[in-house]
Design a protein around this motif. Structure first.
Motif, PDB file in Angstrom:
ATOM      1  N   UNK A  50      73.262 -32.088 -14.735  1.00 26.53           N
ATOM      2  CA  UNK A  50      73.389 -32.420 -16.112  1.00 26.53           C
ATOM      3  C   UNK A  50      74.212 -31.569 -16.773  1.00 26.53           C
ATOM      4  N   UNK A  51      75.303 -32.177 -17.593  1.00 24.34           N
ATOM      5  CA  UNK A  51      76.432 -31.421 -18.391  1.00 24.34           C
ATOM      6  C   UNK A  51      75.529 -31.246 -19.659  1.00 24.34           C
ATOM      7  N   UNK A  52      76.064 -30.328 -20.355  1.00 21.57           N
ATOM      8  CA  UNK A  52      75.860 -29.634 -21.884  1.00 21.57           C
ATOM      9  C   UNK A  52      75.708 -30.748 -22.686  1.00 21.57           C
ATOM     10  N   UNK A  53      76.448 -31.868 -22.738  1.00 24.84           N
ATOM     11  CA  UNK A  53      76.235 -32.781 -23.600  1.00 24.84           C
ATOM     12  C   UNK A  53      75.232 -34.046 -23.315  1.00 24.84           C
ATOM     13  N   UNK A  54      74.685 -34.141 -22.154  1.00 24.37           N
ATOM     14  CA  UNK A  54      73.719 -34.898 -21.629  1.00 24.37           C
ATOM     15  C   UNK A  54      72.429 -34.695 -21.935  1.00 24.37           C
ATOM     16  N   UNK A  55      71.483 -35.442 -22.558  1.00 25.52           N
ATOM     17  CA  UNK A  55      70.159 -35.122 -22.867  1.00 25.52           C
ATOM     18  C   UNK A  55      69.260 -35.271 -21.534  1.00 25.52           C
TER      19      UNK A  55
ATOM     20  N   UNK B 296      66.723 -36.195 -18.589  1.00 29.87           N
ATOM     21  CA  UNK B 296      65.881 -37.282 -18.434  1.00 29.87           C
ATOM     22  C   UNK B 296      64.335 -36.911 -18.591  1.00 29.87           C
ATOM     23  N   UNK B 297      63.553 -37.866 -18.916  1.00 28.03           N
ATOM     24  CA  UNK B 297      62.000 -37.465 -19.201  1.00 28.03           C
ATOM     25  C   UNK B 297      61.391 -36.842 -18.069  1.00 28.03           C
ATOM     26  N   UNK B 298      61.695 -37.208 -16.782  1.00 29.35           N
ATOM     27  CA  UNK B 298      61.080 -36.525 -15.552  1.00 29.35           C
ATOM     28  C   UNK B 298      61.536 -35.206 -15.311  1.00 29.35           C
ATOM     29  N   UNK B 299      62.558 -34.602 -15.883  1.00 28.03           N
ATOM     30  CA  UNK B 299      63.514 -33.578 -15.795  1.00 28.03           C
ATOM     31  C   UNK B 299      62.632 -32.541 -16.828  1.00 28.03           C
ATOM     32  N   UNK B 300      61.782 -33.182 -17.774  1.00 25.43           N
ATOM     33  CA  UNK B 300      61.059 -32.067 -18.733  1.00 25.43           C
ATOM     34  C   UNK B 300      59.717 -32.147 -18.364  1.00 25.43           C
TER      35      UNK B 300
ATOM     36  N   UNK C 227      50.298 -22.098 -14.272  1.00 25.68           N
ATOM     37  CA  UNK C 227      51.201 -22.274 -15.489  1.00 25.68           C
ATOM     38  C   UNK C 227      52.498 -21.423 -14.947  1.00 25.68           C
ATOM     39  N   UNK C 228      52.394 -20.200 -14.226  1.00 28.81           N
ATOM     40  CA  UNK C 228      53.598 -19.539 -13.897  1.00 28.81           C
ATOM     41  C   UNK C 228      54.201 -20.263 -12.962  1.00 28.81           C
ATOM     42  N   UNK C 229      53.602 -20.808 -11.843  1.00 27.85           N
ATOM     43  CA  UNK C 229      54.568 -21.835 -11.094  1.00 27.85           C
ATOM     44  C   UNK C 229      55.190 -23.045 -11.640  1.00 27.85           C
ATOM     45  N   UNK C 230      54.585 -23.523 -12.788  1.00 23.25           N
ATOM     46  CA  UNK C 230      55.095 -24.659 -13.474  1.00 23.25           C
ATOM     47  C   UNK C 230      56.362 -24.059 -14.227  1.00 23.25           C
ATOM     48  N   UNK C 231      56.285 -22.869 -14.745  1.00 21.59           N
ATOM     49  CA  UNK C 231      57.429 -22.173 -15.607  1.00 21.59           C
ATOM     50  C   UNK C 231      58.550 -22.072 -14.528  1.00 21.59           C
ATOM     51  N   UNK C 232      58.189 -21.722 -13.429  1.00 16.36           N
ATOM     52  CA  UNK C 232      59.203 -21.374 -12.357  1.00 16.36           C
ATOM     53  C   UNK C 232      59.945 -22.526 -11.910  1.00 16.36           C
ATOM     54  N   UNK C 233      59.190 -23.624 -11.888  1.00 16.61           N
ATOM     55  CA  UNK C 233      59.710 -25.107 -11.467  1.00 16.61           C
ATOM     56  C   UNK C 233      60.699 -25.574 -12.701  1.00 16.61           C
ATOM     57  N   UNK C 234      60.218 -25.222 -13.898  1.00 17.92           N
ATOM     58  CA  UNK C 234      61.048 -25.802 -14.965  1.00 17.92           C
ATOM     59  C   UNK C 234      62.334 -24.878 -15.316  1.00 17.92           C
ATOM     60  N   UNK C 235      62.295 -23.679 -14.827  1.00 18.44           N
ATOM     61  CA  UNK C 235      63.137 -22.628 -15.414  1.00 18.44           C
ATOM     62  C   UNK C 235      64.740 -22.965 -14.753  1.00 18.44           C
ATOM     63  N   UNK C 236      64.813 -23.359 -13.718  1.00 15.37           N
ATOM     64  CA  UNK C 236      66.208 -23.692 -13.142  1.00 15.37           C
ATOM     65  C   UNK C 236      66.935 -24.983 -13.760  1.00 15.37           C
ATOM     66  N   UNK C 237      65.970 -25.823 -14.398  1.00 11.67           N
ATOM     67  CA  UNK C 237      66.388 -26.841 -15.303  1.00 11.67           C
ATOM     68  C   UNK C 237      66.737 -26.393 -16.612  1.00 11.67           C
ATOM     69  N   UNK C 238      66.090 -25.260 -16.954  1.00 14.06           N
ATOM     70  CA  UNK C 238      66.412 -24.968 -18.511  1.00 14.06           C
ATOM     71  C   UNK C 238      66.191 -23.504 -18.379  1.00 14.06           C
ATOM     72  N   UNK C 239      67.428 -22.702 -18.235  1.00  9.90           N
ATOM     73  CA  UNK C 239      67.607 -21.407 -17.974  1.00  9.90           C
ATOM     74  C   UNK C 239      67.170 -20.652 -19.440  1.00  9.90           C
ATOM     75  N   UNK C 240      66.349 -19.570 -19.246  1.00  3.24           N
ATOM     76  CA  UNK C 240      65.968 -19.172 -20.420  1.00  3.24           C
ATOM     77  C   UNK C 240      64.645 -19.799 -21.052  1.00  3.24           C
TER      78      UNK C 240
END
Length: 64
Positions: free
Chosen positions: A1-6, A8-12, A25-38
């Motif tokens: 995903x580039x910076x300008x791309x929104x 996709x719903x499944x990535x959220x 909850x911690x495991x879910x956060x860890x799964x999302x973190x690579x897609x949304x650093x920080x």
């Protein structure tokens, strides 16, 4: 995903499990973190899919 791309719903969304709701909850956060650093917990809503019981793990659904 580039910076300008929104994203996709499944990535959220991520589903995860753990021995407790906190672990799930911690495991879910860890799964999302690579897609949304920080990413932090204030940016995520959690739904309990299943409470831990009778040796079964807790399951949560997390959405950015």
């Amino acid at each position: 995903m580039s910076v300008s791309e929104e994203p996709r719903p499944e990535e959220l969304v991520a589903e995860a499990e753990g021995d407790s709701l906190g672990d799930a909850k911690w495991a879910a956060m860890k799964a999302l973190e690579p897609r949304f650093p920080g990413l932090n917990a204030e940016c995520v809503s959690f739904d309990v899919v299943e409470e831990p019981s009778d040796g079964r793990p807790a399951r949560v659904r997390a959405e950015v």
